[in-house]
Write an enzyme that holds these catalytic residues in place. Structure first.
Site, PDB file in Angstrom:
ATOM      1  N   SER B  47      14.758 -15.766   9.777  1.00 43.78           N
ATOM      2  CA  SER B  47      15.184 -16.275   8.474  1.00 43.78           C
ATOM      3  C   SER B  47      13.922 -16.715   7.734  1.00 43.78           C
ATOM      4  O   SER B  47      13.139 -17.506   8.276  1.00 43.78           O
ATOM      5  CB  SER B  47      16.139 -17.449   8.675  1.00 43.78           C
ATOM      6  OG  SER B  47      16.664 -17.850   7.430  1.00 43.78           O
ATOM      7  N   GLU B  48      13.719 -16.206   6.512  1.00 47.72           N
ATOM      8  CA  GLU B  48      12.404 -16.377   5.881  1.00 47.72           C
ATOM      9  C   GLU B  48      12.075 -17.818   5.499  1.00 47.72           C
ATOM     10  O   GLU B  48      10.938 -18.120   5.172  1.00 47.72           O
ATOM     11  CB  GLU B  48      12.242 -15.448   4.670  1.00 47.72           C
ATOM     12  CG  GLU B  48      13.210 -15.653   3.522  1.00 47.72           C
ATOM     13  CD  GLU B  48      14.368 -14.652   3.599  1.00 47.72           C
ATOM     14  OE1 GLU B  48      14.746 -14.254   4.720  1.00 47.72           O
ATOM     15  OE2 GLU B  48      14.892 -14.297   2.526  1.00 47.72           O
ATOM     16  N   ASN B  49      13.063 -18.698   5.545  1.00 48.18           N
ATOM     17  CA  ASN B  49      12.740 -20.102   5.284  1.00 48.18           C
ATOM     18  C   ASN B  49      12.185 -20.803   6.529  1.00 48.18           C
ATOM     19  O   ASN B  49      11.941 -22.003   6.487  1.00 48.18           O
ATOM     20  CB  ASN B  49      13.955 -20.845   4.725  1.00 48.18           C
ATOM     21  CG  ASN B  49      15.170 -20.739   5.596  1.00 48.18           C
ATOM     22  OD1 ASN B  49      15.445 -19.674   6.158  1.00 48.18           O
ATOM     23  ND2 ASN B  49      15.890 -21.820   5.743  1.00 48.18           N
ATOM     24  N   GLY B  50      11.981 -20.052   7.629  1.00 50.53           N
ATOM     25  CA  GLY B  50      11.200 -20.642   8.711  1.00 50.53           C
ATOM     26  C   GLY B  50      11.835 -20.746  10.078  1.00 50.53           C
ATOM     27  O   GLY B  50      11.654 -21.757  10.777  1.00 50.53           O
ATOM     28  N   SER B  89       6.021 -17.729   8.032  1.00 45.48           N
ATOM     29  CA  SER B  89       7.171 -16.843   7.960  1.00 45.48           C
ATOM     30  C   SER B  89       6.810 -15.535   7.252  1.00 45.48           C
ATOM     31  O   SER B  89       7.216 -14.451   7.664  1.00 45.48           O
ATOM     32  CB  SER B  89       8.312 -17.541   7.211  1.00 45.48           C
ATOM     33  OG  SER B  89       9.444 -16.734   7.207  1.00 45.48           O
TER      34      SER B  89
END
Lengths: 228, 222
Positions: B47-50, B89
């Site tokens: 998930s690109e938010n980390g 990320s």
């Protein structure tokens, strides 16, 4: 040494026309208390660098309502219809940056790097007017680093030196923004004594952090609410 | 509007494309349904938010809005999960460390060039991580309906919506058919509904090869 200051004193470090780096992804990892202080202040013409502008009337969305903002730099503004409206009415400038380019630009800003070449954006309108360069047969575009006059970030806990740890995915842009502000103010849920945070868990070393303020909100049911 | 069963059909077919052990980033919409159809196959969701190792939605009492997906929905962490900041990320995403990105699209051209972030004539105020994923993921799967709400084909000869980058998708999975993209153009590799070849050609207006097409609907023949 104790970096804890009153939340109202945080405003002494922010002035009209400043560029603020503001942590958060949506409302997660957003310094809600500091944003409340700003929304209640007369500080104007701020440029805010943040992934989003919060939600309508929440987080950075409050600054939009209270008229503190001149410009927003970020990757996703459509989730706050106030931002879209303000932009349409010419009340807010918006600079759209791909999320990865935003993160890397801030990282470079904090690392003393002036700019960088990336493949993101090649063949899109976001590459218009940007210098291109070929490395190993692939085309890249030049992006400039981003720095702030002040970074306002949100962490879970600080020790009195200013070492920070974060809650799960609330780390998002906060850790990198901690490196890229001339002044860095961290809002935290709890402040502990030096030595209470284990070196293995510290994400942001205190070297980056100038001041710490306490979050006035408390977490209930997984969400920050006004404490009664 | 696409029925839930058709959305599920697309998600199931994309799930077949994923392999054990892959690192996968799922975009919003139909891609978020894919984890339900992986069976015993283990993939790691980024998930690109980390977060690497995203798990299912928590029970109400375990919701923490500081443990969320890129769609800002509460999630859980699997065993072996790790947390990181946005810059790390996107090192994963832009540095070619994500095996597969499954994304929605507004249009895909006959060579696989994608338009998935902006509509002409409307204000362009959101891009998120879409074009980072297009530029950086090792393999790109587009999961979307064959037609937009106005009936126009999303598979097109030439994009009329703003491009997400020169990097091309590998395959397109829709409720009717699966297409593969090569340097020479589009190849139909599977039909998933009872749509006829003629109808598919009529809707898309794209010349596609179909020498090795698999028919997965009992109602029609090649």
């Amino acid at each position: 040494m104790n970096k804890l200051i009153d939340r109202s004193d945080a405003l002494n470090y922010i002035k009209d026309g400043d560029t603020l780096l503001v942590g958060g992804f949506g409302l997660s990892g957003t310094p809600l208390t500091l944003l409340d202080e700003l929304a209640n202040s007369n500080i104007r013409d701020l440029t805010v660098v943040s992934n989003n502008l919060g939600e309508v009337g929440k987080g950075l969305g409050k600054l939009l309502v209270s008229g503190n903002l001149k410009k927003a730099v970020g990757s996703y503004f459509t989730t706050n219809r106030d931002a879209v409206e303000a932009w349409k009415e010419g009340k807010l400038e918006i600079e759209l940056v791909p999320q990865g380019t935003l993160a890397e630009a801030i990282r470079c800003g904090g690392a003393g790097i002036g700019g960088f070449y990336t493949k993101t954006g090649i063949g899109t309108t976001l590459a218009d007017g940007k210098e291109q360069k070929v490395f190993d047969g692939e085309t890249y575009i030049l992006e400039q680093a981003i720095k702030g006059d002040v970074s306002i970030i949100k962490a879970l806990k600080a020790d009195t030196l200013g070492n920070l740890i974060y809650d799960h995915t609330a780390r998002n842009f906060n850790a990198v923004m901690a490196t890229a502000g001339e002044i860095v103010i961290a809002e935290v849920d709890e402040i502990v004594e030096v030595g209470d945070l284990h070196p293995l868990e510290i994400v942001t070393p205190h070297v980056y952090v100038d001041h710490v303020v306490l979050n006035k909100y408390v977490k209930k049911g997984g969400v920050y609410v006004e404490s009664i | 509007m696409l029925s839930q069963s058709e959305r599920i059909k697309i998600a199931k077919r994309v799930a077949e494309e994923l392999s054990e052990g892959q690192i996968v980033n799922l975009g919003v919409g139909i891609p978020t349904l894919i984890p339900d159809f992986l069976g015993d196959k283990k993939v790691f969701l980024q998930s690109e938010n980390g977060l690497l190792g995203m798990g299912p939605t928590p029970d109400d009492e375990n919701v923490n809005m500081d443990l969320i997906s890129a769609s800002k929905k509460p999630i859980t962490m699997e065993k072996g999960a790790s947390l990181f900041d946005s810059s790390d990320s996107f090192v994963m995403i832009r540095g070619g460390h994500i095996d597969v990105a499954v994304l929605g699209a507004l249009q895909v051209d006959q060579y696989g060039e994608i338009a998935n972030w902006a509509v002409p004539g409307k204000s362009i105020l959101g891009v998120g991580g879409a074009i980072d994923l297009v530029a950086g993921a090792k393999r790109i799967i587009i999961a979307c309906t064959l037609q937009a709400k106005d009936g126009k084909s999303k598979l097109v000869k030439k994009l009329t919506f703003p491009s997400s980058g020169t990097r091309r998708a590998n395959i397109l999975v829709t409720e009717h058919a699966v297409f593969k993209f090569t340097n020479t153009g589009t190849e139909l590799i599977e039909i998933l509904s009872d749509i006829s070849m003629e109808k598919l050609k009529e809707i898309t207006g794209v010349e596609f090869g179909y020498d090795n097409v698999k028919i997965s609907s009992s109602k029609i023949t090649k």
